[in-house]
Scaffold this active site. Structure first.
Site, PDB file in Angstrom:
ATOM      1  N   CYS A  88      47.804 -26.945  29.097  1.00 37.64           N
ATOM      2  CA  CYS A  88      48.295 -28.247  29.543  1.00 37.64           C
ATOM      3  C   CYS A  88      47.440 -28.781  30.699  1.00 37.64           C
ATOM      4  O   CYS A  88      46.290 -29.120  30.498  1.00 37.64           O
ATOM      5  CB  CYS A  88      49.777 -28.145  29.902  1.00 37.64           C
ATOM      6  SG  CYS A  88      50.631 -29.736  29.991  1.00 37.64           S
ATOM      7  N   HIS A 205      52.313 -25.068  25.147  1.00 36.39           N
ATOM      8  CA  HIS A 205      52.595 -23.976  26.072  1.00 36.39           C
ATOM      9  C   HIS A 205      53.002 -22.697  25.342  1.00 36.39           C
ATOM     10  O   HIS A 205      54.197 -22.430  25.175  1.00 36.39           O
ATOM     11  CB  HIS A 205      53.737 -24.372  27.012  1.00 36.39           C
ATOM     12  CG  HIS A 205      53.383 -25.390  28.042  1.00 36.39           C
ATOM     13  ND1 HIS A 205      52.954 -25.061  29.305  1.00 36.39           N
ATOM     14  CD2 HIS A 205      53.400 -26.747  27.990  1.00 36.39           C
ATOM     15  CE1 HIS A 205      52.721 -26.165  30.008  1.00 36.39           C
ATOM     16  NE2 HIS A 205      52.979 -27.203  29.226  1.00 36.39           N
ATOM     17  N   GLU A 207      52.973 -19.783  26.557  1.00 40.51           N
ATOM     18  CA  GLU A 207      53.656 -18.917  27.520  1.00 40.51           C
ATOM     19  C   GLU A 207      55.134 -19.253  27.643  1.00 40.51           C
ATOM     20  O   GLU A 207      55.919 -18.473  28.205  1.00 40.51           O
ATOM     21  CB  GLU A 207      52.970 -19.007  28.895  1.00 40.51           C
ATOM     22  CG  GLU A 207      53.381 -20.157  29.786  1.00 40.51           C
ATOM     23  CD  GLU A 207      52.841 -21.534  29.376  1.00 40.51           C
ATOM     24  OE1 GLU A 207      53.008 -22.482  30.157  1.00 40.51           O
ATOM     25  OE2 GLU A 207      52.270 -21.650  28.270  1.00 40.51           O
TER      26      GLU A 207
END
Length: 233
Positions: A88, A205, A207
């Site tokens: 990002c 994302h 994660e």
């Protein structure tokens, strides 16, 4: 082999702890924070440039963060062949730093978008994707207002020629459609790698997709792919 991961923290980062949790508590990696004023990276196997709003996104996303002392160390780290993952805002910073080609524009409809989307693995010939089959669909969150990836026609041709497109936005069945390309990115691009193959920037994302409780654990095979490529698993 012990896994040593570094997560950079800039003023305004807000996904640094997400990345830290994913690496340390889900992937069981030896994870440490790197401060934006640090001038050395040290003995690390992977550096993550996380999402957020570094320096408040003043001027434009990533434009100020690229001048942080840590980014000089990142440049040297990349030149030595070590891997860097920008997520990002991290992707935006890598673009501003010239580590990846192209630029980010405001989302096509000028709205901040926060939701789960689908992305398709476009090639598995990089260390970031080698453990996944081409065409694999991952369901991962996005959270950005300036994720409209842009590159000119010549640059796009170069990306395709050197197989640098890592991910494209798609529907649940893996079809690349206009509707799935919610931010208007050129050629539905969601992530790219550099020509050397050791830098990946992506807007979604992974994660934040590490545990079923969060709605998806599709980030796990992504990071497993990286660790296996680096023989860290």
């Amino acid at each position: 082999m012990s896994k040593k991961i570094g997560v950079i923290v800039f003023p305004g980062s807000n996904c640094d702890h997400d990345a830290y949790h994913a690496m340390k508590h889900v992937m069981n990696a030896d994870t440490t924070f790197l401060w934006h004023k640090d001038k050395e990276i040290g003995d690390l196997d992977l550096v993550i440039v996380p999402g957020g709003f570094s320096y408040g996104d003043y001027l434009r996303s990533g434009a100020i963060a690229r001048f942080s002392p840590i980014m000089e160390a990142v440049q040297d780290y990349v030149k030595k062949g070590f891997p860097v993952l920008g997520i990002c805002n991290g992707f935006q910073i890598l673009l501003e730093a010239g580590l990846l080609p192209g630029a980010m524009l405001h989302n096509e409809k000028l709205r901040f978008v926060c939701k789960n989307v689908n992305i398709r693995v476009e090639n598995n010939r990089s260390l970031f994707t080698s453990g996944m089959k081409e065409g694999t669909v991952l369901n991962v969150p996005v959270s950005h207002g300036e994720g409209n990836y842009f590159i000119d026609d010549e640059g796009l041709s170069d990306l395709k020629e050197h197989e640098q497109i890592a991910f494209r936005y798609c529907d649940a069945n893996g079809n690349v459609t206009q509707e799935a390309n919610f931010n208007g990115s050129v050629d539905s691009i969601a992530g790219i790698i550099n020509k050397q193959g050791n830098v990946l920037g992506m807007m979604p994302h992974p994660e934040r997709a590490m545990e079923p409780l969060l709605g998806s654990s599709d980030g796990i095979p992504f990071f497993e792919s990286i660790f296996n490529s680096l023989q860290l698993a």
